[in-house]
Design a protein around this motif. Structure first.
Motif, short mmCIF file in Angstrom:
data_model
loop_
_atom_site.label_atom_id
_atom_site.label_comp_id
_atom_site.label_asym_id
_atom_site.label_seq_id
_atom_site.Cartn_x
_atom_site.Cartn_y
_atom_site.Cartn_z
N HIS A 1 -6.94 -48.88 9.67
CA HIS A 1 -6.93 -49.44 8.32
C HIS A 1 -6.04 -50.68 8.30
CE1 HIS A 1 -8.92 -46.02 6.39
NE2 HIS A 1 -8.19 -45.24 7.19
N VAL A 2 -6.57 -51.79 7.79
CA VAL A 2 -5.76 -53.00 7.65
C VAL A 2 -5.12 -52.96 6.26
CG1 VAL A 2 -5.76 -55.52 7.60
CG2 VAL A 2 -7.22 -54.30 9.21
N ASP B 1 -6.96 -53.40 -0.13
CA ASP B 1 -8.20 -54.16 -0.33
C ASP B 1 -9.41 -53.31 0.05
OD1 ASP B 1 -6.87 -56.40 -1.24
OD2 ASP B 1 -6.91 -57.43 0.70
N GLU B 2 -9.24 -52.48 1.07
CA GLU B 2 -10.29 -51.57 1.52
C GLU B 2 -10.72 -50.63 0.39
OE1 GLU B 2 -10.85 -48.32 5.14
OE2 GLU B 2 -8.98 -49.42 4.95
N ALA B 3 -9.77 -50.19 -0.44
CA ALA B 3 -10.10 -49.30 -1.56
C ALA B 3 -11.01 -49.99 -2.56
CB ALA B 3 -8.82 -48.83 -2.24
N PHE B 4 -10.68 -51.23 -2.89
CA PHE B 4 -11.51 -51.98 -3.84
C PHE B 4 -12.88 -52.28 -3.23
CE2 PHE B 4 -7.36 -52.76 -5.71
CZ PHE B 4 -7.63 -52.67 -7.07
N LEU C 1 -16.14 -50.12 -3.78
CA LEU C 1 -16.99 -50.26 -4.96
C LEU C 1 -18.18 -51.16 -4.65
CD1 LEU C 1 -14.29 -50.93 -7.71
CD2 LEU C 1 -15.53 -48.79 -7.31
N PRO C 2 -19.35 -50.89 -5.20
CA PRO C 2 -20.47 -51.83 -5.04
C PRO C 2 -20.07 -53.20 -5.59
CG PRO C 2 -21.21 -49.76 -6.00
CD PRO C 2 -19.71 -49.71 -5.97
N LYS C 3 -20.50 -54.26 -4.93
CA LYS C 3 -20.06 -55.62 -5.31
C LYS C 3 -20.23 -55.92 -6.80
CE LYS C 3 -20.35 -60.49 -4.02
NZ LYS C 3 -19.25 -60.79 -4.86
N PRO C 4 -21.38 -55.63 -7.43
CA PRO C 4 -21.49 -55.94 -8.86
C PRO C 4 -20.45 -55.19 -9.71
CG PRO C 4 -23.66 -55.47 -7.94
CD PRO C 4 -22.64 -55.12 -6.88
N GLN C 5 -20.18 -53.94 -9.36
CA GLN C 5 -19.19 -53.15 -10.09
C GLN C 5 -17.79 -53.71 -9.84
OE1 GLN C 5 -19.17 -48.99 -9.06
NE2 GLN C 5 -17.56 -48.50 -10.50
N ARG C 6 -17.49 -54.06 -8.60
CA ARG C 6 -16.19 -54.63 -8.26
C ARG C 6 -15.97 -55.95 -8.98
NH1 ARG C 6 -16.60 -54.66 -2.92
NH2 ARG C 6 -17.28 -56.81 -2.78
N GLN D 1 3.13 -45.80 -2.35
CA GLN D 1 2.33 -45.01 -1.41
C GLN D 1 0.97 -45.68 -1.30
OE1 GLN D 1 2.94 -41.71 0.23
NE2 GLN D 1 1.30 -42.69 1.34
N PHE D 2 0.51 -45.96 -0.09
CA PHE D 2 -0.77 -46.62 0.11
C PHE D 2 -1.91 -45.62 0.04
CE2 PHE D 2 1.76 -49.55 3.09
CZ PHE D 2 2.29 -50.24 2.02
N ILE D 3 -3.05 -46.04 -0.53
CA ILE D 3 -4.28 -45.26 -0.55
C ILE D 3 -5.44 -46.19 -0.26
CG2 ILE D 3 -3.47 -43.39 -2.05
CD1 ILE D 3 -4.71 -44.83 -4.41
N ASP D 4 -6.47 -45.67 0.42
CA ASP D 4 -7.61 -46.52 0.77
C ASP D 4 -8.84 -46.23 -0.09
OD1 ASP D 4 -8.28 -44.10 1.88
OD2 ASP D 4 -8.71 -44.89 3.88
N LYS D 5 -8.64 -45.49 -1.18
CA LYS D 5 -9.68 -45.25 -2.17
C LYS D 5 -9.02 -45.34 -3.54
CE LYS D 5 -12.71 -42.27 0.53
NZ LYS D 5 -12.04 -42.32 1.80
#
Length: 150
Positions: A22-23, A55-58, A61-66, A141-145
């Motif tokens: 994970h970056v 950034d991976e969490a965001f 999301l599907p691009k239109p939703q993001r 605390q980091f989260i990837d979702k």
């Protein structure tokens, strides 16, 4: 001693990767904080515990939703407040098989914290590695979702 915003911005400059690939970058999160008008909350509030989506969490999301989310200050404010817990909580007390504290985010929703064989989980999302203490005892605390917003 860095505030939360400066701490997260430092990861963007150095492109730190976790052992599992994970970056850790936070460009989207920092832009979201600015768009939501919450810069003062993150720079000046204390103490607090923040589950910081990468950034991976965001990107999950599907691009239109993001794109719609990132252009909606109210929706971003709600999302970010769902990740923010006012108060000081030592990490060792957060995920414990014997006594899990009831934590409430800025939206008034209670967090479900649990310890699992595969790692610690908050509201169904696995947390990444350790958490960090930044200025004034604030914890990150980091989260990837992204955490669900009720």
């Amino acid at each position: 001693e860095l505030n939360t915003l400066d701490f997260l911005a430092g990861f963007n400059r150095y492109k730190v990767a976790t052992d599992d690939g994970h970056v850790l970058t936070f460009n989207t999160l920092l832009a979201a904080i600015d768009t939501a008008g919450l810069r003062d909350l993150f720079a000046n509030s204390d103490p607090y515990f923040f589950f910081a989506p990468t950034d991976e969490a965001f990107a999950t999301l599907p691009k239109p939703q993001r794109d719609a989310l990132l252009n909606d200050p109210q929706a971003l404010s709600t999302l970010l407040k769902a990740h923010f817990i006012a108060g000081y909580y030592p990490f060792g007390n957060l995920f414990s098989a014997s006594a899990t504290p009831e934590l409430t985010n800025l939206l008034g929703h209670t967090f479900t914290m649990m310890e699992a064989d595969s790692g610690n989980i908050v509201n169904g999302v696995a947390v990444m590695g350790i958490n960090y203490t930044v200025r004034n005892g604030n914890r990150v605390q980091f989260i990837d979702k992204l955490l669900p917003v009720k």
